[in-house]
Design an enzyme around this catalytic site. Structure first.
Site, PDB file in Angstrom:
ATOM      1  N   SER A  80      14.917   3.842 -22.396  1.00 43.60           N
ATOM      2  CA  SER A  80      13.951   4.606 -22.892  1.00 43.60           C
ATOM      3  C   SER A  80      12.475   4.433 -22.618  1.00 43.60           C
ATOM      4  CB  SER A  80      13.781   4.595 -24.563  1.00 43.60           C
ATOM      5  OG  SER A  80      14.558   5.747 -24.789  1.00 43.60           O
ATOM      6  N   ILE A  81      11.193   4.384 -22.011  1.00 46.83           N
ATOM      7  CA  ILE A  81       9.935   4.228 -22.215  1.00 46.83           C
ATOM      8  C   ILE A  81       9.874   3.126 -22.830  1.00 46.83           C
ATOM      9  CG2 ILE A  81       7.477   4.689 -21.161  1.00 46.83           C
ATOM     10  CD1 ILE A  81       9.129   6.980 -19.819  1.00 46.83           C
ATOM     11  N   THR A 116      15.444   7.802 -16.595  1.00 52.43           N
ATOM     12  CA  THR A 116      15.389   7.563 -18.352  1.00 52.43           C
ATOM     13  C   THR A 116      16.443   9.007 -19.087  1.00 52.43           C
ATOM     14  OG1 THR A 116      14.006   8.988 -19.466  1.00 52.43           O
ATOM     15  CG2 THR A 116      13.470   6.521 -19.111  1.00 52.43           C
ATOM     16  N   ILE A 152       8.000  10.758 -27.685  1.00 56.42           N
ATOM     17  CA  ILE A 152       9.230  11.672 -28.376  1.00 56.42           C
ATOM     18  C   ILE A 152       8.484  13.036 -27.367  1.00 56.42           C
ATOM     19  CG2 ILE A 152      10.045  12.632 -30.133  1.00 56.42           C
ATOM     20  CD1 ILE A 152       9.541  10.834 -31.541  1.00 56.42           C
ATOM     21  N   TYR A 193       9.898  22.289 -14.843  1.00 63.92           N
ATOM     22  CA  TYR A 193       9.144  21.244 -15.916  1.00 63.92           C
ATOM     23  C   TYR A 193       9.270  22.648 -17.176  1.00 63.92           C
ATOM     24  CZ  TYR A 193       7.597  17.268 -18.402  1.00 63.92           C
ATOM     25  OH  TYR A 193       7.337  16.656 -19.772  1.00 63.92           O
ATOM     26  N   ALA A 252      12.648  20.023 -24.897  1.00 65.88           N
ATOM     27  CA  ALA A 252      13.280  21.170 -24.794  1.00 65.88           C
ATOM     28  C   ALA A 252      14.362  21.455 -25.366  1.00 65.88           C
ATOM     29  CB  ALA A 252      11.993  21.574 -23.450  1.00 65.88           C
ATOM     30  N   ASP A 274      13.339  13.040 -37.671  1.00 71.59           N
ATOM     31  CA  ASP A 274      13.239  13.713 -37.485  1.00 71.59           C
ATOM     32  C   ASP A 274      11.634  15.005 -37.158  1.00 71.59           C
ATOM     33  OD1 ASP A 274      12.621  16.618 -35.876  1.00 71.59           O
ATOM     34  OD2 ASP A 274      15.235  16.488 -36.253  1.00 71.59           O
ATOM     35  N   GLY A 288      10.114   6.995 -30.259  1.00 68.69           N
ATOM     36  CA  GLY A 288      10.550   7.100 -29.138  1.00 68.69           C
ATOM     37  C   GLY A 288      11.937   6.267 -28.545  1.00 68.69           C
ATOM     38  N   LYS A 316       2.924  19.785 -22.801  1.00 67.20           N
ATOM     39  CA  LYS A 316       2.487  18.520 -22.033  1.00 67.20           C
ATOM     40  C   LYS A 316       1.039  18.713 -22.180  1.00 67.20           C
ATOM     41  CE  LYS A 316       5.577  15.498 -22.191  1.00 67.20           C
ATOM     42  NZ  LYS A 316       5.794  13.662 -23.421  1.00 67.20           N
TER      43      LYS A 316
HETATM   44  P1  NAD Z   1      14.188   9.164 -23.609  1.00 66.34           P
HETATM   45  O1  NAD Z   1      15.131  10.195 -24.101  1.00 66.34           O
HETATM   46  O2  NAD Z   1      14.941   7.457 -24.063  1.00 66.34           O
HETATM   47  O3  NAD Z   1      13.035   9.016 -24.958  1.00 66.34           O
HETATM   48  C1  NAD Z   1      12.910  10.733 -25.766  1.00 66.34           C
HETATM   49  C2  NAD Z   1      12.828  10.674 -27.091  1.00 66.34           C
HETATM   50  O4  NAD Z   1      12.579  11.516 -27.488  1.00 66.34           O
HETATM   51  C3  NAD Z   1      14.164   9.849 -27.452  1.00 66.34           C
HETATM   52  O5  NAD Z   1      14.244   8.752 -28.116  1.00 66.34           O
HETATM   53  C4  NAD Z   1      14.516  11.104 -28.900  1.00 66.34           C
HETATM   54  O6  NAD Z   1      15.463  10.756 -29.752  1.00 66.34           O
HETATM   55  C5  NAD Z   1      13.266  11.107 -29.156  1.00 66.34           C
HETATM   56  N1  NAD Z   1      13.516  12.731 -29.760  1.00 66.34           N
HETATM   57  C6  NAD Z   1      13.327  14.202 -29.289  1.00 66.34           C
HETATM   58  N2  NAD Z   1      13.144  14.642 -30.548  1.00 66.34           N
HETATM   59  C7  NAD Z   1      13.374  14.559 -30.971  1.00 66.34           C
HETATM   60  C8  NAD Z   1      12.957  14.260 -32.517  1.00 66.34           C
HETATM   61  N3  NAD Z   1      13.277  16.247 -32.796  1.00 66.34           N
HETATM   62  N4  NAD Z   1      12.537  13.810 -33.473  1.00 66.34           N
HETATM   63  C9  NAD Z   1      11.987  12.476 -33.169  1.00 66.34           C
HETATM   64  N5  NAD Z   1      12.574  12.619 -32.166  1.00 66.34           N
HETATM   65  C10 NAD Z   1      13.466  12.789 -30.944  1.00 66.34           C
HETATM   66  O7  NAD Z   1      13.291   9.385 -22.785  1.00 66.34           O
HETATM   67  P2  NAD Z   1      12.057   8.886 -21.880  1.00 66.34           P
HETATM   68  O8  NAD Z   1      12.245   8.887 -20.167  1.00 66.34           O
HETATM   69  O9  NAD Z   1      12.011   7.191 -22.814  1.00 66.34           O
HETATM   70  O10 NAD Z   1      10.777   9.330 -22.534  1.00 66.34           O
HETATM   71  C11 NAD Z   1      10.084   9.514 -23.931  1.00 66.34           C
HETATM   72  C12 NAD Z   1       8.005   9.941 -23.355  1.00 66.34           C
HETATM   73  O11 NAD Z   1       7.889   9.272 -21.974  1.00 66.34           O
HETATM   74  C13 NAD Z   1       8.658  11.798 -23.637  1.00 66.34           C
HETATM   75  O12 NAD Z   1       7.396  11.994 -24.042  1.00 66.34           O
HETATM   76  C14 NAD Z   1       8.294  12.231 -21.796  1.00 66.34           C
HETATM   77  O13 NAD Z   1       8.090  12.937 -21.887  1.00 66.34           O
HETATM   78  C15 NAD Z   1       7.563  10.968 -21.649  1.00 66.34           C
HETATM   79  N6  NAD Z   1       8.012  11.210 -20.071  1.00 66.34           N
HETATM   80  C16 NAD Z   1       8.822  10.235 -18.868  1.00 66.34           C
HETATM   81  C17 NAD Z   1       8.713  10.439 -17.476  1.00 66.34           C
HETATM   82  C18 NAD Z   1      10.193  10.284 -16.931  1.00 66.34           C
HETATM   83  O14 NAD Z   1      10.142  10.326 -16.131  1.00 66.34           O
HETATM   84  N7  NAD Z   1      11.119  10.034 -18.006  1.00 66.34           N
HETATM   85  C19 NAD Z   1       7.587  11.100 -17.175  1.00 66.34           C
HETATM   86  C20 NAD Z   1       6.391  10.974 -18.006  1.00 66.34           C
HETATM   87  C21 NAD Z   1       5.780  11.390 -19.455  1.00 66.34           C
HETATM   88  C1  IMJ Z   2      12.547  16.968 -16.838  1.00 63.47           C
HETATM   89  C2  IMJ Z   2      12.653  18.364 -16.823  1.00 63.47           C
HETATM   90  C3  IMJ Z   2      12.170  19.273 -15.403  1.00 63.47           C
HETATM   91  C4  IMJ Z   2      11.419  17.830 -14.151  1.00 63.47           C
HETATM   92  C5  IMJ Z   2      11.237  16.469 -15.088  1.00 63.47           C
HETATM   93  C6  IMJ Z   2      11.577  16.229 -15.716  1.00 63.47           C
HETATM   94  N1  IMJ Z   2      10.758  15.608 -13.806  1.00 63.47           N
HETATM   95  C7  IMJ Z   2      10.270  14.397 -14.697  1.00 63.47           C
HETATM   96  C8  IMJ Z   2      11.074  14.394 -15.708  1.00 63.47           C
HETATM   97  C9  IMJ Z   2      10.440  15.734 -12.430  1.00 63.47           C
HETATM   98  C10 IMJ Z   2       9.685  14.003 -14.191  1.00 63.47           C
HETATM   99  C11 IMJ Z   2      11.360  13.819 -17.656  1.00 63.47           C
HETATM  100  N2  IMJ Z   2       9.549  13.711 -18.327  1.00 63.47           N
HETATM  101  C12 IMJ Z   2       8.836  13.617 -17.886  1.00 63.47           C
HETATM  102  C13 IMJ Z   2       9.818  14.258 -19.333  1.00 63.47           C
HETATM  103  O1  IMJ Z   2       8.952  14.468 -20.152  1.00 63.47           O
HETATM  104  C14 IMJ Z   2      11.200  14.978 -19.604  1.00 63.47           C
HETATM  105  C15 IMJ Z   2      11.691  15.839 -21.162  1.00 63.47           C
HETATM  106  C16 IMJ Z   2      12.664  16.366 -22.105  1.00 63.47           C
HETATM  107  C17 IMJ Z   2      13.938  16.390 -20.824  1.00 63.47           C
HETATM  108  C18 IMJ Z   2      15.173  16.855 -21.705  1.00 63.47           C
HETATM  109  C19 IMJ Z   2      16.392  16.300 -20.607  1.00 63.47           C
HETATM  110  C20 IMJ Z   2      17.863  16.572 -22.230  1.00 63.47           C
HETATM  111  C21 IMJ Z   2      17.194  17.552 -22.994  1.00 63.47           C
HETATM  112  N3  IMJ Z   2      16.294  18.245 -23.412  1.00 63.47           N
HETATM  113  C22 IMJ Z   2      15.324  17.739 -22.619  1.00 63.47           C
HETATM  114  N4  IMJ Z   2      14.251  17.806 -22.936  1.00 63.47           N
HETATM  115  C23 IMJ Z   2      12.578  17.125 -22.601  1.00 63.47           C
HETATM  116  O2  IMJ Z   2      18.223  18.657 -22.957  1.00 63.47           O
END
Ligand code: NAD
Ligand code: IMJ
Length: 271
Positions: free
Chosen positions: A33-34, A209, A107, A171, A110, A79, A27, A178
């Site tokens: 990225s986290i 991110t 990862i 969301y 949507a 992937d 991811g 999730k």
């Molecule tokens: P990010 O965009 O940096 O990471 C998301 C990753 O998912 C990317 O590296 C992307 O390449 C990968 N990905 C998507 N579709 C894929 C596929 N088909 N095959 C392989 N990889 C795929 O964003 P992030 O915020 O670091 O997200 C990492 C995780 O943290 C996710 O599970 C997200 O739901 C979770 N998360 C994010 C937040 C936030 O606020 N950013 C909060 C809570 C949880």
């Molecule tokens: C994502 C969507 C809507 C509200 C959201 C988020 N909030 C937070 C997120 C409030 C914190 C980030 N998050 C927790 C995620 O898991 C994001 C998942 C995600 C983000 C995208 C953006 C670009 C895209 N598809 C995505 N699919 C999943 O085309």
């Protein structure tokens, strides 16, 4: 000196906690990225890492980031919707590492159009894709990793979000995905516990991110999160990373099937 992770960024906390331990991180897309924050924490404590990247588009970025790590890091394209990719990754990982002690799943995906409007309007196709990438992938990856994890015992850590249990605007289908991921964490923990493989989740508060930017109202959402959180601030990636480090390490040897909230105390508040 504050207790936030800010100071650890300029002067990283290092130890030998994970010296001799190896693992796979999935991811990383870019420096925000986290998964990259977690990788830095794991590396700072001595771990040897391998990475997957989603596709050629992200290869350069992941190569450049991982080149800064103390140990050379194998990179594999994956992937997670493709079973062949998953099989190839673990075949190569077996050759490169022989065993692993942790797997970090960061990862989610949507379709953009599903992350706005009403959840009731989610398409069948959009539902399947979000579930496949964001929830089923944890089962498929854990199964493929099982032979490598069971050699010495190990830990699987997946990133999740509060939208699984509470309604968060926009969301939508990701909330359902999730919820599936978190349920999967518990069933996997039950299946694999006897092999000394633990499975846990880190539920992070909102972090800016790639996966969060561009979401309509995200900046306003960060403000309201800060206002309600018990700590009166938003979470830093290093804090999420240190919790993933704890769960990946033997320090958490008695914990499995759990979700740990790293949200500055947002979820506990009633209003
Ligand atoms: P990010 O965009 O940096 O990471 C998301 C990753 O998912 C990317 O590296 C992307 O390449 C990968 N990905 C998507 N579709 C894929 C596929 N088909 N095959 C392989 N990889 C795929 O964003 P992030 O915020 O670091 O997200 C990492 C995780 O943290 C996710 O599970 C997200 O739901 C979770 N998360 C994010 C937040 C936030 O606020 N950013 C909060 C809570 C949880
Ligand atoms: C994502 C969507 C809507 C509200 C959201 C988020 N909030 C937070 C997120 C409030 C914190 C980030 N998050 C927790 C995620 O898991 C994001 C998942 C995600 C983000 C995208 C953006 C670009 C895209 N598809 C995505 N699919 C999943 O085309």
């Amino acid at each position: 000196m504050t207790e936030t992770a800010t100071m650890t960024e300029s002067q990283p906390f290092t130890s030998d906690l994970l010296k001799g331990k190896k693992g796979l991180v999935l991811g990383v897309a870019n420096k925000r990225s986290i998964a990259w924050g977690i990788s830095q924490a794991l590396a700072n404590h001595g771990a040897q890492l391998a990475f997957t990247y989603q596709g050629e588009r992200l290869k350069d970025s992941v190569e450049q980031l991982t080149a800064t790590l103390p140990h050379p890091a194998p990179l594999y394209a994956c992937d997670v919707t493709n079973d062949e990719d998953i099989q190839t990754v673990f075949k190569k990982l077996d050759e490169d590492f022989g065993s692993i002690q942790f797997l970090i799943h960061c990862i989610a995906f949507a379709k953009k159009e599903e992350l706005t409007g009403r959840t009731v309007d989610t398409s069948r196709d959009g539902f399947h894709l979000a579930m496949d990438v964001s929830a089923y992938s944890l089962l498929a990856l854990t199964k493929a990793a099982e032979p490598l994890l069971e050699k010495e015992g190990g830990s699987v850590v997946a990133l999740t979000y509060l939208g699984s249990e509470k309604v968060i605007p926009n969301y939508n289908v990701m909330g359902l995905a999730k919820a599936g991921l978190e349920s999967g964490i518990r069933y996997l923990a039950s299946d694999l516990g006897k092999k000394n493989i633990r499975v846990n989740g880190v539920s992070a508060g909102p972090v800016s991110t790639l996966a969060a930017r561009g979401i309509s109202g995200f900046t306003t959402m960060l403000e309201s999160h800060r206002g309600r959180a018990a700590l009166g601030r938003n979470v830093e990636i290093a804090e999420v990373a240190n919790t993933a480090l704890f769960l990946a390490s033997p320090l958490s040897s008695g914990i499995t099937g759990e979700i740990l909230y790293v949200d500055c105390g947002y979820r506990i508040m009633g209003a």
